[in-house]
Scaffold this motif. Structure first.
Motif, PDB file in Angstrom:
ATOM      1  N   PRO A  57       0.827  -1.212   0.000  1.00 37.51           N
ATOM      2  CA  PRO A  57       0.000   0.000   0.000  1.00 37.51           C
ATOM      3  C   PRO A  57       0.864   1.266   0.000  1.00 37.51           C
ATOM      4  N   LYS A  59       0.552   3.828   1.747  1.00 39.26           N
ATOM      5  CA  LYS A  59       0.834   4.264   3.121  1.00 39.26           C
ATOM      6  C   LYS A  59       2.143   3.645   3.617  1.00 39.26           C
ATOM      7  N   ASP A  60       2.346   2.353   3.331  1.00 41.45           N
ATOM      8  CA  ASP A  60       3.580   1.681   3.746  1.00 41.45           C
ATOM      9  C   ASP A  60       4.788   2.223   2.983  1.00 41.45           C
ATOM     10  N   ALA A  62       5.174   5.186   1.759  1.00 44.86           N
ATOM     11  CA  ALA A  62       5.494   6.520   2.269  1.00 44.86           C
ATOM     12  C   ALA A  62       6.211   6.425   3.618  1.00 44.86           C
ATOM     13  N   PHE A  63       5.754   5.509   4.470  1.00 50.82           N
ATOM     14  CA  PHE A  63       6.364   5.370   5.802  1.00 50.82           C
ATOM     15  C   PHE A  63       7.812   4.899   5.707  1.00 50.82           C
ATOM     16  N   ARG A  92       2.674  -4.927  11.980  1.00 54.24           N
ATOM     17  CA  ARG A  92       1.662  -4.896  10.920  1.00 54.24           C
ATOM     18  C   ARG A  92       1.410  -6.285  10.339  1.00 54.24           C
TER      19      ARG A  92
END
Length: 105
Positions: A57, A59-60, A62-63, A92
């Protein structure tokens, strides 16, 4: 009286390769060159991409990208960034297995 030019033994050896005569042999083994057709390359590429895991994803991405950027910039030391990223990945992945979201075949 005319001067005669005589070669000294040293000059003769210098022009003669210093008395060394090397006979070298080279080996040229036959090497087969593989020929790939367009269809073979296409099927191999498709088989390789089918084995790859799904895209994580955004989100991952970007993190973990932010963690890497902070480590490169010097805001975080790389062992700290590695520990935080590893711990986050473990937490996670544990949650995904509990909720049945694991993509195991």
């Amino acid at each position: 009286m005319a001067k005669s030019v005589e070669n000294t033994p040293q000059e003769t050896h210098a022009r003669d390769g210093a008395g060394l005569h090397l006979h070298m042999r080279t080996l040229h083994p036959p090497v087969p060159i593989p020929y790939f057709t367009k269809e073979e390359v296409t099927t191999s590429a498709q088989a390789a991409t089918n084995r790859m895991p799904a895209m994580p994803p955004a989100k991952d991405l970007a993190f973990y990208g932010g963690l890497g950027a902070m480590a490169v910039a010097g805001a975080l030391e790389w062992p700290v960034a590695l520990a935080v990223g590893g711990a986050t990945w473990l937490v996670r992945s544990g949650r995904k297995e509990k909720h049945g979201g694991g993509d195991q075949a």
